[in-house]
Write a protein that holds these residues in place. Sequence first.
Motif, mmCIF file in Angstrom:
data_model
loop_
_atom_site.group_PDB
_atom_site.id
_atom_site.type_symbol
_atom_site.label_atom_id
_atom_site.label_comp_id
_atom_site.label_asym_id
_atom_site.label_seq_id
_atom_site.Cartn_x
_atom_site.Cartn_y
_atom_site.Cartn_z
ATOM 1 N N MET A 1 40.326 39.954 28.198
ATOM 2 C CA MET A 1 40.455 40.284 29.424
ATOM 3 C C MET A 1 41.068 39.179 30.256
ATOM 4 N N VAL A 2 40.829 37.853 29.903
ATOM 5 C CA VAL A 2 41.204 36.659 30.638
ATOM 6 C C VAL A 2 42.681 36.484 30.204
ATOM 7 N N THR A 3 43.293 36.787 28.946
ATOM 8 C CA THR A 3 44.809 36.876 28.971
ATOM 9 C C THR A 3 45.512 37.820 29.754
ATOM 10 N N GLU A 4 44.823 39.099 30.142
ATOM 11 C CA GLU A 4 45.579 40.230 31.052
ATOM 12 C C GLU A 4 45.451 39.307 32.468
ATOM 13 N N GLY A 6 45.471 36.176 33.287
ATOM 14 C CA GLY A 6 46.648 35.179 33.406
ATOM 15 C C GLY A 6 47.876 35.797 33.491
ATOM 16 N N THR A 7 48.263 36.888 32.789
ATOM 17 C CA THR A 7 49.526 37.486 32.780
ATOM 18 C C THR A 7 49.734 38.090 34.107
ATOM 19 N N LEU A 8 48.688 38.721 34.882
ATOM 20 C CA LEU A 8 49.017 39.378 35.908
ATOM 21 C C LEU A 8 49.133 38.249 36.981
ATOM 22 N N LEU A 45 42.646 40.628 46.630
ATOM 23 C CA LEU A 45 41.419 41.341 46.966
ATOM 24 C C LEU A 45 41.032 42.035 45.539
ATOM 25 N N LEU A 46 41.684 42.839 44.965
ATOM 26 C CA LEU A 46 41.342 43.597 43.864
ATOM 27 C C LEU A 46 40.795 43.011 42.708
ATOM 28 N N LEU A 47 41.172 42.006 42.227
ATOM 29 C CA LEU A 47 41.011 41.225 40.987
ATOM 30 C C LEU A 47 39.728 40.730 41.104
ATOM 31 N N PRO A 48 39.396 39.841 42.201
ATOM 32 C CA PRO A 48 37.948 39.113 42.415
ATOM 33 C C PRO A 48 36.933 40.321 42.504
ATOM 34 N N ILE A 73 36.711 30.328 40.759
ATOM 35 C CA ILE A 73 37.368 29.976 39.776
ATOM 36 C C ILE A 73 38.811 30.769 39.593
ATOM 37 N N TYR A 74 38.796 31.951 40.029
ATOM 38 C CA TYR A 74 40.044 32.848 40.261
ATOM 39 C C TYR A 74 40.841 32.133 41.167
ATOM 40 N N GLY A 75 40.426 31.602 42.560
ATOM 41 C CA GLY A 75 41.190 31.325 43.574
ATOM 42 C C GLY A 75 41.784 29.829 43.314
ATOM 43 N N PHE A 76 41.064 29.073 42.631
ATOM 44 C CA PHE A 76 41.445 27.694 42.008
ATOM 45 C C PHE A 76 42.522 27.860 41.101
ATOM 46 N N TYR A 77 42.251 28.903 40.301
ATOM 47 C CA TYR A 77 43.253 28.828 38.969
ATOM 48 C C TYR A 77 44.487 29.504 39.427
#
Length: 100
Positions: A1-4, A6-8, A45-48, A73-77
């Motif tokens: 899931m993490v790689t998906e 990152g790809t998105l 909006l949708l991912l987090p 973490i998502y926002g930072f990354y």
Amino acid sequence: MVTEVGTLMSKLPPPHGKSAGLAAVIGFLAGGIGLAIYFRNIIDLLLPLGIAIVAVAILGDPGWLAGAVLSAIYGFYRVVEAEGRSDAAGHVSMTNRATA
């Protein structure tokens, strides 16, 4: 899931002039809604929000805290990854302009 994820994220438009630290704080305090407003993108909006829902479903009541941390973490990354793509493409960032 993490790689998906990152790809998105690599396919999203880069957040020019955004602060990674501020994105993390907004992600923690306001979650996906705050990140969508900050980055001006509905995917942010949708991912987090999806991550937070999964965290609550798996962990129960403490999942809201895990969702807040994961949104931060998502926002930072998201900002750091976009800056890395920009630097790899040969663009001179504002911090590297003095040395370039």
